[in-house]
Every structure is written in structure tokens, then in C-alpha cells.
Design a protein around this motif. Structure first.
Motif, PDB file in Angstrom:
ATOM      1  N   GLY A  78     -45.571 -46.306 -50.905  1.00 24.66           N
ATOM      2  CA  GLY A  78     -44.409 -46.017 -50.066  1.00 24.66           C
ATOM      3  C   GLY A  78     -44.370 -46.903 -48.840  1.00 24.66           C
ATOM      4  N   ALA A  79     -45.530 -47.121 -48.225  1.00 21.00           N
ATOM      5  CA  ALA A  79     -45.591 -48.019 -47.070  1.00 21.00           C
ATOM      6  C   ALA A  79     -45.254 -49.451 -47.479  1.00 21.00           C
ATOM      7  CB  ALA A  79     -46.989 -47.957 -46.446  1.00 21.00           C
ATOM      8  N   LEU A  80     -45.620 -49.806 -48.711  1.00 26.57           N
ATOM      9  CA  LEU A  80     -45.325 -51.140 -49.227  1.00 26.57           C
ATOM     10  C   LEU A  80     -43.813 -51.353 -49.382  1.00 26.57           C
ATOM     11  CD1 LEU A  80     -47.252 -53.468 -50.048  1.00 26.57           C
ATOM     12  CD2 LEU A  80     -46.934 -52.747 -52.435  1.00 26.57           C
ATOM     13  N   ASP A  87     -41.529 -50.307 -47.426  1.00 26.37           N
ATOM     14  CA  ASP A  87     -41.015 -50.669 -46.106  1.00 26.37           C
ATOM     15  C   ASP A  87     -41.496 -52.060 -45.676  1.00 26.37           C
ATOM     16  OD1 ASP A  87     -39.622 -48.272 -45.711  1.00 26.37           O
ATOM     17  OD2 ASP A  87     -41.400 -47.254 -44.928  1.00 26.37           O
ATOM     18  N   ARG A  88     -42.733 -52.406 -46.043  1.00 25.62           N
ATOM     19  CA  ARG A  88     -43.328 -53.640 -45.530  1.00 25.62           C
ATOM     20  C   ARG A  88     -42.789 -54.891 -46.217  1.00 25.62           C
ATOM     21  NH1 ARG A  88     -48.104 -51.897 -45.279  1.00 25.62           N
ATOM     22  NH2 ARG A  88     -48.981 -52.656 -47.233  1.00 25.62           N
ATOM     23  N   ILE A  89     -42.745 -54.917 -47.539  1.00 25.86           N
ATOM     24  CA  ILE A  89     -42.312 -56.144 -48.235  1.00 25.86           C
ATOM     25  C   ILE A  89     -40.971 -55.981 -48.956  1.00 25.86           C
ATOM     26  CG2 ILE A  89     -44.721 -56.801 -48.584  1.00 25.86           C
ATOM     27  CD1 ILE A  89     -44.363 -56.194 -51.563  1.00 25.86           C
ATOM     28  N   GLY A  90     -40.419 -54.770 -48.934  1.00 24.41           N
ATOM     29  CA  GLY A  90     -39.137 -54.535 -49.584  1.00 24.41           C
ATOM     30  C   GLY A  90     -39.312 -53.877 -50.945  1.00 24.41           C
ATOM     31  N   ALA A  91     -38.494 -52.861 -51.212  1.00 24.81           N
ATOM     32  CA  ALA A  91     -38.604 -52.119 -52.473  1.00 24.81           C
ATOM     33  C   ALA A  91     -38.279 -52.998 -53.680  1.00 24.81           C
ATOM     34  CB  ALA A  91     -37.674 -50.905 -52.439  1.00 24.81           C
ATOM     35  N   GLY A  92     -37.389 -53.980 -53.515  1.00 23.82           N
ATOM     36  CA  GLY A  92     -37.026 -54.862 -54.623  1.00 23.82           C
ATOM     37  C   GLY A  92     -38.217 -55.666 -55.125  1.00 23.82           C
ATOM     38  N   LEU A 129     -44.087 -47.593 -59.057  1.00 25.24           N
ATOM     39  CA  LEU A 129     -43.516 -48.823 -58.519  1.00 25.24           C
ATOM     40  C   LEU A 129     -42.084 -49.057 -58.965  1.00 25.24           C
ATOM     41  CD1 LEU A 129     -46.530 -51.257 -59.135  1.00 25.24           C
ATOM     42  CD2 LEU A 129     -45.866 -50.246 -56.962  1.00 25.24           C
ATOM     43  N   VAL A 130     -41.655 -48.400 -60.046  1.00 27.78           N
ATOM     44  CA  VAL A 130     -40.349 -48.741 -60.622  1.00 27.78           C
ATOM     45  C   VAL A 130     -39.392 -47.557 -60.771  1.00 27.78           C
ATOM     46  CG1 VAL A 130     -41.291 -50.707 -61.893  1.00 27.78           C
ATOM     47  CG2 VAL A 130     -41.199 -48.473 -63.009  1.00 27.78           C
ATOM     48  N   GLN A 131     -39.851 -46.329 -60.569  1.00 24.61           N
ATOM     49  CA  GLN A 131     -38.987 -45.184 -60.825  1.00 24.61           C
ATOM     50  C   GLN A 131     -38.256 -44.744 -59.545  1.00 24.61           C
ATOM     51  OE1 GLN A 131     -41.588 -42.469 -63.008  1.00 24.61           O
ATOM     52  NE2 GLN A 131     -41.243 -43.561 -64.922  1.00 24.61           N
ATOM     53  N   TYR A 132     -37.781 -43.502 -59.524  1.00 23.53           N
ATOM     54  CA  TYR A 132     -36.827 -43.073 -58.504  1.00 23.53           C
ATOM     55  C   TYR A 132     -37.242 -43.358 -57.065  1.00 23.53           C
ATOM     56  CZ  TYR A 132     -33.362 -40.556 -61.369  1.00 23.53           C
ATOM     57  OH  TYR A 132     -32.356 -40.234 -62.225  1.00 23.53           O
ATOM     58  N   GLY A 133     -38.503 -43.077 -56.707  1.00 28.34           N
ATOM     59  CA  GLY A 133     -38.915 -43.271 -55.318  1.00 28.34           C
ATOM     60  C   GLY A 133     -38.639 -44.684 -54.824  1.00 28.34           C
ATOM     61  N   GLY A 136     -39.134 -45.390 -46.834  1.00 28.54           N
ATOM     62  CA  GLY A 136     -40.028 -45.735 -47.934  1.00 28.54           C
ATOM     63  C   GLY A 136     -41.376 -45.048 -47.799  1.00 28.54           C
ATOM     64  N   LYS A 137     -41.930 -45.057 -46.592  1.00 34.05           N
ATOM     65  CA  LYS A 137     -43.216 -44.398 -46.359  1.00 34.05           C
ATOM     66  C   LYS A 137     -43.102 -42.892 -46.579  1.00 34.05           C
ATOM     67  CE  LYS A 137     -46.920 -44.146 -42.915  1.00 34.05           C
ATOM     68  NZ  LYS A 137     -47.343 -44.558 -41.559  1.00 34.05           N
ATOM     69  N   LEU A 138     -41.981 -42.313 -46.147  1.00 32.77           N
ATOM     70  CA  LEU A 138     -41.748 -40.882 -46.342  1.00 32.77           C
ATOM     71  C   LEU A 138     -41.672 -40.544 -47.828  1.00 32.77           C
ATOM     72  CD1 LEU A 138     -41.131 -38.352 -44.506  1.00 32.77           C
ATOM     73  CD2 LEU A 138     -38.735 -38.742 -45.079  1.00 32.77           C
ATOM     74  N   GLN A 139     -40.954 -41.386 -48.596  1.00 36.35           N
ATOM     75  CA  GLN A 139     -40.871 -41.186 -50.039  1.00 36.35           C
ATOM     76  C   GLN A 139     -42.254 -41.270 -50.678  1.00 36.35           C
ATOM     77  OE1 GLN A 139     -38.884 -40.545 -52.670  1.00 36.35           O
ATOM     78  NE2 GLN A 139     -37.072 -40.049 -51.491  1.00 36.35           N
ATOM     79  N   GLY A 140     -43.070 -42.204 -50.197  1.00 35.84           N
ATOM     80  CA  GLY A 140     -44.417 -42.350 -50.743  1.00 35.84           C
ATOM     81  C   GLY A 140     -45.254 -41.104 -50.531  1.00 35.84           C
ATOM     82  N   LYS A 141     -45.212 -40.550 -49.322  1.00 35.14           N
ATOM     83  CA  LYS A 141     -45.969 -39.321 -49.039  1.00 35.14           C
ATOM     84  C   LYS A 141     -45.466 -38.165 -49.895  1.00 35.14           C
ATOM     85  CE  LYS A 141     -47.159 -40.332 -44.216  1.00 35.14           C
ATOM     86  NZ  LYS A 141     -46.967 -39.914 -42.800  1.00 35.14           N
TER      87      LYS A 141
END
Length: 404
Positions: free
Chosen positions: A71-73, A75-80, A119-123, A342-347
Motif C-alpha cells: 500500500g505504501a508502494l 503512494d511512493r512509485i504510483g499504483a500503475g 499488486l493487481v486486484q481492487y486495492g 494507497g497506504k490506507l488501502q494497504g493497511k
């Protein structure tokens, strides 16, 4: 300024459609196919079905432990970019699973599949939509889940049809090719587009605010995670066992037919929400979803082995699961805003996966020891507790507004 606002409020249609395709393939190949292929996997490795689902639970658990870092990733490098890497990782993991020479390597490969799935699904997809245009992210998420709702409807029969001619190993190789040749290019294109948009749209508003005040956010997050985790537990337990569960309740050959109602019901609930629920707040939608899941299970318990009753269960349960997919993306955005989404989704993904990881194994064991009816009754009771969690969040929001 008007042009800037108009652009920021326009939904990225192409991105939503592309993500819809990759989500169908991602969920279909990495999740829904497992229950169809599991019996042959068990026979191949001389395991009982309980131990095969136990291996899946271990994989889900470890995948859940990796989610906060992922999730932190986002935000850091972009979800794409993360999703592009994830498509390659999913393909490699599926090939490794298909080629596994023994039980240990099979479990390791299954763990890799579940980490890649994060890495590829809804989150990840929700985070990408928020990063593209936060002002319309709720609408984008709703449309995405509408498209992706066809994943089970498409991939349960596709998996069964392929498995009629191919071994489970060769089916996984076909699925690896889909992730590599379809999903990876689409995710790479989305990543490139997101980077260009970020550069070209520096004048656009880049954040939205949450409705929970800072002093209530910890409690609100805890309750939200508890509610979503219980719903995910019910959903994952029932979905993984959908066809064998219905067969065990005496529906016989009708089980597969009843199972096909699940996907369209997900889509139906999202269509109803888009048509009549545009002004419905995500918290209200979360309450409805939380009530529908255990209600569907109760219907199945009370009517089994009635085929019409099972069909009603599939419709109610599918509608609840369809709405759940929406609110896991929109409720955190509404409560906490777009900063650090993104970090929130990861948690949140981590907590949901860890709590629900044991669900398929425990339900398989419970059905063996307690029987189908008692197992489903306990599942429904746990699902009902989620309603109380979202009611408590509603109380927090009301109190926050009262004293603000």
C-alpha cells in the motif's frame, strides 16, 4: 479555471474500461479458478481437500502480511507501476505453481500468487483511480466494480471448460499467458498515462478531505477494518466453496447453475446503486452490504435443499458482495480523504486478508465436523456483527458533526 475544474470532474473512462478487463482476468485467474481446480490439485499431491484449502489460507495470510508495504508502494512509485510489476509477477507465480514438483514448492508458488494478487486486484486499482482523479474517484470505482463483477460469471465456466480438456497445470499456464499478454500491457499503458497526467495536470486539485475529524480517525479506522474483515471472512469462505457447498446441501447438478447467478447479481446491485443510489452515502451503502451477506446465508440455511431457495441465496449474497466491492474503495475515501489513500488501502487489505485467510480452511474443516447447516449458521452470525461496526461508525460521524 472552469476548464481545470471540468477536467478534474471528468471520469477517466478509458482507464476504467482497461482496469475492468484486468480485474476480470486478475480475479478470475488468481482467485475464482482455485475452487474448480482444487480437487485435482489435491489428487495430484495426495492431499485432502481440507489441506489444499489450508495451503490457500496460508498463502492468503502471508499475502495479507505483505499488504501494508504494498500500500505504501502505491503512494511512493504510483499504483500503475505496481500493477505492471504485479502482472509479470502473477504470470511467473502461475507458471511456478503449474511446474511445482512437490508440496513445498506448490505452497511457495501459491504464496507468490497471493502476493501478486495484492499488486493487481481492487486495492491497487482503486488507488490508481484515486491518483488519476480524486474528485471523481468514487464514481470511477463504482463503474469499475460494475465491469469487474463479471469475473466469476466468466471464469468459473471458462475454468471448468478448459479443465475438461486440460490438466490443472496447463490451465494455470493459459492463465499465466493472459496476465502476461493482456494485463501487463494494459497496466503499462495506464502507468504511462498516469505519469503523463500527473505532469500535465499540476494545476488540478489533487486531494479530497475526509469527513471524520482527526480525533475520531483511529476509532473509525478500527471499526471500518473490523466491519470489512468480517464481511470478507463470510465472502471468502462461501465463495471459495460455492459449488461444492451447494452440492453438499443436496442441490446436485443444480449447484453450478445456482453459482452462475452470483456474478450477475453483483452487477445488478451495482446497476441499482448507479441508477437509484447516486446520492446514497458510502456509509449507508456499507450498512446495506453488511446486512445482505448474512441474510443470503440465512436464506440458504432455511431453504436447503430447495433450488429456488438456493437461487435466492445466490442473488442476495451476490448483491451484498457486489456492494462490498464498491464500499471498500469509496468508504475509506469518504471517511479519511485522498491523502495517503494507497497506504490506507494497504493497511485495510492486510487486516482483511489476515482475518479472512483462514476462512476457507476453517469452513472446510467445519463442514466436515459440524455439517453444512451449523457451519453456515455460524458464518451468518459473524457476518451480522459487521452491521454493528458500521452502525458505530455512523454514530461517530454524527457526533463529530454535532461538536464541530
Amino acid at each position: 479555471m472552469l476548464k481545470v475544474n471540468a477536467l478534474s470532474e471528468r471520469m477517466p473512462v478509458a482507464a476504467v474500461v482497461a482496469l475492468g478487463v484486468t480485474q476480470i482476468i486478475g480475479y478470475g485467474t488468481l482467485y475464482y479458478s482455485f475452487s474448480i481446480l482444487a480437487p485435482d490439485m489435491a489428487a495430484h499431491f495426495s492431499w485432502s481437500s481440507e489441506w489444499i484449502f489450508g495451503a490457500l489460507s496460508v498463502a492468503l495470510l502471508i499475502g495479507g502480511l505483505s499488504a501494508p508495504w504494498l500500500g505504501a508502494l502505491f503512494d511512493r512509485i504510483g499504483a500503475g507501476r505496481v500493477m505492471t510489476i504485479g502482472s509479470a509477477a502473477a504470470a511467473v507465480a502461475l507458471v511456478a505453481c503449474a511446474m511445482a514438483p512437490g508440496k513445498t514448492t506448490f505452497v511457495v508458488a501459491l504464496i507468490a500468487i497471493e502476493v501478486a494478487a495484492n499488486l493487481v486486484q481492487y486495492g491497487a486499482a482503486f488507488a490508481l483511480l484515486v491518483q488519476l482523479r480524486p474528485q471523481v474517484a468514487q464514481r470511477s470505482i463504482t463503474y469499475l466494480t460494475l465491469i469487474a463483477g463479471f469475473a466469476s460469471t466468466i471464469f468459473w465456466p471458462i475454468t471448468a471448460a478448459l479443465h475438461a480438456y486440460l490438466s490443472w497445470q496447463h490451465v494455470y499456464l493459459v492463465f499465466a499467458a493472459l496476465n502476461l499478454l493482456v494485463c501487463l500491457p494494459l497496466h503499462a499503458w495506464l502507468s504511462y498515462g498516469a505519469a503523463r497526467r500527473k505532469t500535465a495536470s499540476s494545476a488540478l486539485p489533487t486531494r479530497t478531505e475526509g469527513i471524520l475529524t482527526p480525533d475520531l480517525r483511529f476509532v473509525g479506522f478500527t471499526l471500518m477494518v473490523a466491519g470489512f474483515s468480517l464481511q470478507s471472512l463470510v465472502s471468502s469462505a462461501v465463495l471459495v466453496h460455492m459449488v461444492p457447498l451447494l452440492s453438499g446441501l443436496g442441490l446436485g447438478t443444480s449447484a453450478a447453475l445456482v453459482g452462475t447467478l452470483f456474478g450477475p447479481s453483483q452487477v445488478l446491485s451495482r446497476l441499482i446503486n448507479m441508477t437509484f443510489g447516486r446520492n446514497l452515502q458510502p456509509l449507508r451503502l456499507a450498512l446495506i452490504a453488511a446486512a445482505l451477506l448474512p441474510a443470503g446465508v440465512v436464506v440458504l440455511v432455511l431453504t436447503a435443499p430447495s433450488v429456488p431457495g438456493a437461487m435466492l441465496f445466490a442473488v442476495i449474497f451476490g448483491m451484498g458482495n457486489g456492494l462490498l466491492s464498491i464500499v471498500t474503495g469509496t468508504l475509506p475515501l469518504t471517511l479519511f480523504g485522498s491523502d495517503g489513500y494507497g497506504k490506507l488501502q494497504g493497511k485495510m487489505m492486510s487486516a482483511r486478508l489476515i482475518v479472512s485467510a483462514i476462512a476457507p480452511f476453517v469452513l472446510a474443516l467445519s463442514m466436515q465436523r459440524l455439517g453444512f447447516i451449523w457451519s453456515l449458521s455460524i458464518t451468518a452470525a459473524l457476518g451480522a456483527v459487521a452491521v454493528l461496526a458500521f452502525r458505530a461508525i455512523d454514530g461517530l460521524v454524527r457526533n463529530g458533526r454535532r461538536f464541530s
